[in-house]
Structures are given as C-alpha cells and as structure tokens.
Motif scaffolding. Structure first.
Motif, PDB file in Angstrom:
ATOM      1  N   ILE A  72       0.832  -1.204   0.000  1.00 25.69           N
ATOM      2  CA  ILE A  72       0.000   0.000   0.000  1.00 25.69           C
ATOM      3  C   ILE A  72       0.864   1.250   0.000  1.00 25.69           C
ATOM      4  O   ILE A  72       0.628   2.191  -0.774  1.00 25.69           O
ATOM      5  N   GLU A  73       1.876   1.268   0.850  1.00 28.43           N
ATOM      6  CA  GLU A  73       2.729   2.458   0.938  1.00 28.43           C
ATOM      7  C   GLU A  73       3.553   2.646  -0.327  1.00 28.43           C
ATOM      8  O   GLU A  73       3.760   3.779  -0.789  1.00 28.43           O
ATOM      9  N   GLN A  74       4.032   1.568  -0.925  1.00 32.61           N
ATOM     10  CA  GLN A  74       4.753   1.676  -2.183  1.00 32.61           C
ATOM     11  C   GLN A  74       3.837   2.201  -3.284  1.00 32.61           C
ATOM     12  O   GLN A  74       4.241   3.044  -4.102  1.00 32.61           O
ATOM     13  N   GLY A  75       2.599   1.694  -3.310  1.00 29.68           N
ATOM     14  CA  GLY A  75       1.641   2.161  -4.296  1.00 29.68           C
ATOM     15  C   GLY A  75       1.351   3.647  -4.147  1.00 29.68           C
ATOM     16  O   GLY A  75       1.309   4.395  -5.138  1.00 29.68           O
ATOM     17  N   LEU A  76       1.156   4.093  -2.909  1.00 30.70           N
ATOM     18  CA  LEU A  76       0.904   5.510  -2.665  1.00 30.70           C
ATOM     19  C   LEU A  76       2.086   6.363  -3.105  1.00 30.70           C
ATOM     20  O   LEU A  76       1.909   7.437  -3.707  1.00 30.70           O
ATOM     21  N   GLN A  77       3.289   5.896  -2.803  1.00 34.92           N
ATOM     22  CA  GLN A  77       4.482   6.655  -3.171  1.00 34.92           C
ATOM     23  C   GLN A  77       4.573   6.825  -4.692  1.00 34.92           C
ATOM     24  O   GLN A  77       4.831   7.918  -5.190  1.00 34.92           O
ATOM     25  N   VAL A  78       4.332   5.743  -5.423  1.00 34.18           N
ATOM     26  CA  VAL A  78       4.389   5.798  -6.886  1.00 34.18           C
ATOM     27  C   VAL A  78       3.335   6.770  -7.420  1.00 34.18           C
ATOM     28  O   VAL A  78       3.623   7.606  -8.294  1.00 34.18           O
ATOM     29  N   LEU A  79       2.116   6.684  -6.896  1.00 35.08           N
ATOM     30  CA  LEU A  79       1.031   7.525  -7.397  1.00 35.08           C
ATOM     31  C   LEU A  79       1.227   8.990  -7.027  1.00 35.08           C
ATOM     32  O   LEU A  79       0.786   9.887  -7.761  1.00 35.08           O
ATOM     33  N   ASP A  83       1.652  12.280  -9.400  1.00 35.91           N
ATOM     34  CA  ASP A  83       0.521  13.159  -9.091  1.00 35.91           C
ATOM     35  C   ASP A  83      -0.775  12.631  -9.689  1.00 35.91           C
ATOM     36  O   ASP A  83      -1.450  13.320 -10.462  1.00 35.91           O
ATOM     37  N   ASP A  84      -1.131  11.402  -9.300  1.00 31.76           N
ATOM     38  CA  ASP A  84      -2.383  10.780  -9.753  1.00 31.76           C
ATOM     39  C   ASP A  84      -3.357  10.774  -8.574  1.00 31.76           C
ATOM     40  O   ASP A  84      -3.356   9.841  -7.765  1.00 31.76           O
ATOM     41  N   PRO A  85      -4.206  11.800  -8.441  1.00 33.18           N
ATOM     42  CA  PRO A  85      -5.093  11.885  -7.272  1.00 33.18           C
ATOM     43  C   PRO A  85      -6.142  10.785  -7.223  1.00 33.18           C
ATOM     44  O   PRO A  85      -6.516  10.330  -6.143  1.00 33.18           O
TER      45      PRO A  85
END
Length: 278
Positions: A72-79, A83-85
C-alpha cells in the motif's frame, strides 16, 4: 502473443482486482505480483501504483498486515510521484482499512477523511463510498453512532444511486451494527432483512469486508432469537473455507484463517456444532 507488455500488465491488474473482489485471494495475488513486475519493467508507474495498492488490499484480506502495509505504501508513493489523485484516493482508503484492522482508529479516521476529500475533488463517487465506509468503521469505535451513521448513510446513498446493491449491503450492515449497539432492534432487523433478501439472489463481490457483513447479520439475528442465524453462519463458514482452499500458499492460508473475522466465524461454528444435538 503480440508482445504488448503494457496491455498484458494492465489486464493482469484487472484480473487480480476481479479475483480479489470474488474472494479468490490466491489467484489475485499471483496476477497482481506479475502486473507489478511488468509495469515496473516497462516504466508504467500509474498502473504499477494501482497494482501495488490492489496487492496490498489482497494481503489485507489474507490477514498479512505487514505485506499489506509494504505494498500500500509503495503504491501511494508511486502515485504521488506522478501526481495521480484518483489512484491516491482509493489506495488511501486501503491504508485506512488496515489502520482500522490494527485498532488505530484515530489514524484510520484521519486517513479516511483525506481519502474522501481526494475522491470528492476528482468526482470519483465509488471511491467516495469506500472512504465513507472506512470512516464509518473508525467513527463507530471512537464516537459510537456520532458521525458513523452519517458516513454509512452517505455511502449507502451513493451505492443506491450507482445501483450497486452488493456494496449497498455492506453499508446496510454498518448501519445495522450501529442500531444494535443502540439497542434499536427494529432498525437493526430492517437493515439485516435488506441484506438477506438481497443475498437470496446476489453476492457480496467487491465488498471490502464480506465476512464482516455475515458476522453482523449473525450477531443481530441471534440477539433477536431468529432461526436464520444458524443458516447464515453455515453459509459464512462455507464461503470462508472455500476462500481458504483457493490460497495455495500454506502460510498465507493460515494467516487468512487466523484473521479477525475468519477466526470469529470458525469459533462460532465450532460452538454451534458442540451445542447441536447429536
């Protein structure tokens, strides 16, 4: 066949999400691991971020909260880097659900509100409803019915507007649980009746926590001395072990069976068998 790696990775992500929504967590993990690998290799961060978030949710379903956090944290970091809100709003909801599972409900409340704001900003109604559900879960622990009822009710309204009765059932279960806590048994039964009427022909595919829905129904029906409680328990136990059977990894299968809702269902089923006449 045509060596379209981007298309292959995207489809694997979609297959993983579909398998997860249907409760086939072993297949979902396999699809999503491949999706992440391909999208990372070809440099497609948007789908990589979504796939990482989806993989985190799958680990969360299987009770592996540490692996869930990593993905989850890796996914959030990538997004966030790209800048994919829209992606961030949904994956933030996964983070909130994990925090709620850990009992960190103040953090779960704050992250849910952040996810809700992001989803509202981009106009993603489905993501709004998911965020409202995790917000309701957190507030139901922190403040009782204060705020939780409103969150669940808003989630229910969105699901009804979108004609997503499978997900509306989850919101009904949240409201039923609050009604039970307030000892408003008539209201609790009304919500449970909706869920059970729907489940006669429908399913809970796509619900964040289908086992939680079944447990809420069982708890309320037992409080009402309603004979349907044992039937719903049997169905929940069957679905639980059907899902466990599909997880080939023995360690993850054990983790799934030891998770909060799964272990509660098994405990109730064992008690029911021991109390049944031979």
């Amino acid at each position: 066949q045509i060596d379209d790696r981007e298309g292959e990775g995207t489809i694997l992500n979609n297959l993983g999400q579909m398998a997860s929504e249907q409760g086939d967590y072993g297949a979902a993990r396999d699809y999503l691991v491949k999706a992440v690998q391909i999208q990372r290799e070809i440099g497609n961060p948007r789908v990589e971020g979504f796939a990482l978030g989806n993989l985190g949710l799958v680990y969360l379903h299987m009770g592996d909260l540490d692996s869930a956090e990593v993905n989850i944290e890796q996914g959030l970091q990538v997004l966030r880097v790209i800048d994919d809100p829209q992606g961030q709003g949904l994956v933030l909801t996964y983070r909130a659900l994990r925090l709620h599972r850990l009992g960190e409900n103040e953090a779960a409340r704050d992250v849910s509100r952040e996810a809700l704001q992001v989803a509202e900003d981009v106009g993603d109604r489905s993501a709004q409803a998911y965020a409202l559900m995790t917000l309701g879960h957190a507030l139901s622990v922190l403040d009782g019915s204060n705020g939780a009822t409103e969150a669940y009710q808003k989630a229910l309204e969105i699901r009804q507007e979108m004609d997503q009765l499978n997900l509306a059932a989850e919101a009904h279960a949240g409201l039923a649980n609050l009604a039970l806590a307030a000892y408003d048994l008539e209201q609790a039964k009304s919500h449970v009746d909706f869920v059970l009427d729907y489940l006669e022909t429908g399913n809970l595919d796509g619900a964040f926590e289908p086992l939680r829905v079944y447990l809420t129904c069982i708890r309320i029906l037992r409080t009402l001395d309603d004979a349907r409680a044992d039937d719903i328990l049997d169905i929940a136990n069957f679905k639980l072990h059907q899902q466990a059977y599909q997880i080939n990894d023995q360690e993850l299968r054990s983790s799934f069976l030891s998770s909060e809702y799964a272990s509660t269902i098994q405990e109730l089923q064992n008690k029911h068998k021991n109390n049944s006449p031979s």
